[in-house]
Scaffold this motif. Structure first.
Motif, short mmCIF file in Angstrom:
data_model
loop_
_atom_site.label_atom_id
_atom_site.label_comp_id
_atom_site.label_asym_id
_atom_site.label_seq_id
_atom_site.Cartn_x
_atom_site.Cartn_y
_atom_site.Cartn_z
N UNK A 167 0.84 -1.21 0.00
CA UNK A 167 0.00 0.00 0.00
C UNK A 167 0.86 1.25 0.00
N UNK A 168 1.91 1.26 0.82
CA UNK A 168 2.76 2.45 0.93
C UNK A 168 3.40 2.79 -0.41
N UNK A 169 3.97 1.79 -1.08
CA UNK A 169 4.66 2.06 -2.33
C UNK A 169 3.68 2.24 -3.49
N UNK A 170 2.50 1.64 -3.39
CA UNK A 170 1.49 1.89 -4.41
C UNK A 170 1.04 3.35 -4.35
N UNK A 171 0.88 3.88 -3.15
CA UNK A 171 0.55 5.29 -3.02
C UNK A 171 1.65 6.18 -3.55
N UNK A 172 2.92 5.82 -3.27
CA UNK A 172 4.04 6.61 -3.78
C UNK A 172 4.12 6.53 -5.30
N UNK A 173 3.72 5.40 -5.87
CA UNK A 173 3.69 5.27 -7.33
C UNK A 173 2.80 6.36 -7.93
N UNK A 174 1.60 6.52 -7.37
CA UNK A 174 0.69 7.54 -7.89
C UNK A 174 1.17 8.95 -7.62
N UNK A 175 1.75 9.18 -6.44
CA UNK A 175 2.23 10.53 -6.09
C UNK A 175 3.36 10.97 -7.00
N UNK A 176 4.36 10.09 -7.18
CA UNK A 176 5.52 10.46 -8.00
C UNK A 176 5.11 10.68 -9.46
N UNK A 177 4.24 9.81 -9.96
CA UNK A 177 3.83 9.97 -11.36
C UNK A 177 2.99 11.24 -11.53
N UNK A 178 2.15 11.53 -10.57
CA UNK A 178 1.38 12.77 -10.65
C UNK A 178 2.25 14.01 -10.60
N UNK A 179 3.30 13.99 -9.75
CA UNK A 179 4.18 15.15 -9.64
C UNK A 179 4.91 15.40 -10.96
N UNK A 180 5.42 14.34 -11.58
CA UNK A 180 6.18 14.54 -12.82
C UNK A 180 5.25 15.01 -13.95
N UNK A 181 4.03 14.56 -13.98
CA UNK A 181 3.10 15.01 -15.02
C UNK A 181 2.71 16.47 -14.81
N UNK A 182 2.59 16.88 -13.54
CA UNK A 182 2.23 18.27 -13.26
C UNK A 182 3.39 19.21 -13.56
N UNK A 183 4.59 18.83 -13.11
CA UNK A 183 5.75 19.73 -13.27
C UNK A 183 6.19 19.86 -14.72
N UNK A 184 5.96 18.85 -15.53
CA UNK A 184 6.35 18.92 -16.94
C UNK A 184 5.18 19.23 -17.86
#
Length: 363
Positions: A167-184
């Motif tokens: 669960x912890x890393x699945x949540x981080x999967x979504x957070x990291x991917x969302x951050x890179x899509x927003x910043x770029x």
């Protein structure tokens, strides 16, 4: 009337002895010699993991690799050419780096589903830093640092917040991917300097830089796991965390450390991928986490922890790379290759379960 004479009592010594029991008497009522009582048993000696044990788990992967290389050598004249081997090395290197980081987490009976998204975020962030004018090495270190920080957060979520690793890393999967899509803004970051691209695409004495980096990472992790106290701690945590804690192993610190190393290597993989492609792609790394887990399992790691080695994980990544490369050379449908890799995973896990049952029965 007779006189009564007082006499001092005579001191006597009473000698007592244990009477032999009926079981100790022979047929002629002669006491038998007593058998010595067994000495109290101490703690069972701990089983030491030897290089032979590790080689035994890696042997299956090595056999599969040799068979695949032999078949492709006979089936395609281009497989053993210099250009193809160089391309294969560059393709496998990044998967191998991520797989070795994933292995550390798996050895503790955990899992890191965020490595693909962390790779994409680190690579795209490094590209943005370079486009903004930052020098190459500071940008590279910042990109790797982002992955390390996210890995530490994963470790804290598992050890402090007591979230399941899935669960912890699945949540981080979504957070990291969302951050890179927003910043770029979901756009590819281009215009990277030639010096940065040369890091992944260059060679030393004809050997691709990426292969050298992957070999160094694998060698360092092999040494850590097989020759250091920290490596023994990792296996102990994966075998039985409560017993490891009672034995003085800092379980929380070890768990946080393996997630941090996994994030660091994912960040390094992202930086190297951006260098190889000459661009920061926000969707890079999608599905890499599954490939990393598959490489570890094919290479002999157990998802239940405490079994596996860095060389085995690198071997698993190489097997997957060889299959994909051979499929491209032979124009085999990529979907069939996915089926083949899935079958390899099932076979590897099945053999691991069989060996575990045999060991439990023998014990």
């Amino acid at each position: 009337m007779p006189k009564l004479i007082w006499r001092e009592p005579i001191a006597t010594t009473t000698i007592t002895s244990r009477q032999p029991t009926g079981e100790e008497l022979g047929p002629d009522a002669v006491p038998r010699a007593r058998e010595p009582e067994p000495e109290p048993k101490g703690e069972a000696p701990r089983r030491v993991v030897t290089l032979g044990d590790i080689a035994g788990r890696e042997s299956g992967g090595l056999v599969v690799l040799l068979v695949a290389v032999g078949i492709l050598t006979l089936a395609s004249d281009e497989f053993l050419t210099g250009n193809n081997l160089a391309n294969l090395a560059r393709q496998v290197a990044i998967f191998g780096i991520i797989a070795v980081g994933q292995l550390l987490v798996i050895l503790t009976a955990g899992i890191d589903l965020s490595v693909g998204s962390v790779l994409g975020l680190s690579g795209a962030s490094t590209a943005q830093f370079l486009v903004a004018g930052m020098p190459i090495w500071p940008a590279l270190l910042l990109g790797v640092g982002i992955g390390t920080v996210l890995g530490i957060v994963n470790g804290l979520l598992v050890t402090r917040a007591l979230l399941p690793p899935f669960i912890a890393t699945l949540g981080m999967l979504g957070i990291a991917r969302g951050i890179v899509l927003v910043t770029t803004d979901a756009q590819t970051v281009q215009g990277l300097p030639a010096g940065f691209q040369a890091i992944a695409n260059g060679t030393i004495l004809g050997i691709p830089n990426l292969l050298i980096v992957a070999a160094l990472v694998t060698g360092v992790m092999w040494f850590v796991l097989s020759r250091t106290v920290f490596g023994r701690y990792i296996y102990a945590v994966g075998s039985n965390p409560e017993s490891a804690r009672l034995a003085g192993v800092p379980v929380r610190m070890v768990t946080i450390s393996v997630y941090a190393i996994s994030g660091l290597l994912a960040g390094l993989g992202g930086v190297l991928l951006a260098s190889r492609l000459g661009a920061g792609i926000p969707t890079a790394g999608t599905g890499f986490e599954l490939n990393a887990i598959a490489a570890c399992v094919i290479g002999g790691a157990s998802l239940f922890g405490a079994k596996g080695s860095a060389i085995g994980a690198a071997t698993g990544a190489l097997i997957m790379g060889v299959l994909n490369n051979g499929g491209n050379l032979l124009a085999i449908n990529a979907f069939y290759l996915q089926i083949a890799i899935g079958v390899l995973i099932l076979v590897a896990v099945g053999f691991d379960q069989l060996n575990t049952r045999r060991s439990a029965t023998a014990g």
